[in-house]
Design a protein around this motif. Sequence first.
Motif, short mmCIF file in Angstrom:
data_model
loop_
_atom_site.label_atom_id
_atom_site.label_comp_id
_atom_site.label_asym_id
_atom_site.label_seq_id
_atom_site.Cartn_x
_atom_site.Cartn_y
_atom_site.Cartn_z
N LYS A 200 0.82 -1.22 0.00
CA LYS A 200 0.00 0.00 0.00
C LYS A 200 0.85 1.26 0.00
CE LYS A 200 -3.82 -2.34 0.51
NZ LYS A 200 -4.89 -2.37 -0.45
N VAL A 201 1.99 1.22 0.70
CA VAL A 201 2.87 2.38 0.83
C VAL A 201 4.25 1.98 0.36
CG1 VAL A 201 3.80 4.08 2.46
CG2 VAL A 201 1.53 3.15 2.83
N ASP A 202 4.91 2.84 -0.41
CA ASP A 202 6.17 2.45 -1.04
C ASP A 202 7.40 2.60 -0.17
OD1 ASP A 202 6.08 5.20 -1.01
OD2 ASP A 202 6.85 5.47 -3.03
N SER A 203 7.28 3.12 1.03
CA SER A 203 8.43 3.32 1.89
C SER A 203 8.04 3.05 3.35
CB SER A 203 8.94 4.76 1.74
OG SER A 203 9.84 5.09 2.76
N LYS A 204 8.93 2.42 4.09
CA LYS A 204 8.67 2.18 5.51
C LYS A 204 8.59 3.49 6.28
CE LYS A 204 10.81 -2.36 5.73
NZ LYS A 204 11.88 -3.17 6.31
N LYS B 263 7.45 6.40 5.11
CA LYS B 263 6.13 6.96 4.85
C LYS B 263 5.06 6.22 5.65
CE LYS B 263 6.93 8.61 0.17
NZ LYS B 263 6.56 8.46 -1.25
N LEU B 264 5.22 4.92 5.75
CA LEU B 264 4.27 4.11 6.50
C LEU B 264 4.25 4.52 7.97
CD1 LEU B 264 2.32 1.69 6.70
CD2 LEU B 264 4.34 0.26 7.08
N LEU C 1 2.70 8.11 8.27
CA LEU C 1 1.26 8.08 8.04
C LEU C 1 0.53 7.45 9.22
CD1 LEU C 1 -1.05 8.60 6.02
CD2 LEU C 1 -0.57 6.36 5.05
N ILE D 80 -4.83 1.71 6.92
CA ILE D 80 -3.92 1.77 5.77
C ILE D 80 -4.05 0.51 4.94
CG2 ILE D 80 -1.50 1.83 5.08
CD1 ILE D 80 -1.03 3.59 7.62
N ARG E 217 -3.94 7.06 2.40
CA ARG E 217 -2.81 7.05 1.48
C ARG E 217 -1.92 8.23 1.78
NH1 ARG E 217 -5.65 7.66 -3.63
NH2 ARG E 217 -7.59 7.35 -2.57
N ALA E 218 -0.64 8.08 1.53
CA ALA E 218 0.31 9.17 1.72
C ALA E 218 0.24 10.11 0.53
CB ALA E 218 1.72 8.62 1.87
#
Length: 75
Positions: free
Chosen positions: A12-16, A18-19, A22, A54, A60-61
Amino acid sequence: MLYPSIDTLMNKVDSKYKLVTLASKRARNLQNKDTLFLDKTVSHKFVGKALEEIEAGLLRAKPVLDSTTYEDEEL
């Protein structure tokens, strides 16, 4: 085993990073009495509830522009 798993969250999210950002911002909103987007959650804590939102695709970020310049940086 943790729920939701990091593997499903990384879809769902492309970076830890960002996760984490968020989830922590959403957990803070939930702690300040914001309404939950899910009807039923497995987790009892705010961070777990945020991660479940999420995973469900409800959060979403925002995309970040690469050309961001900060005040203390020289051009």
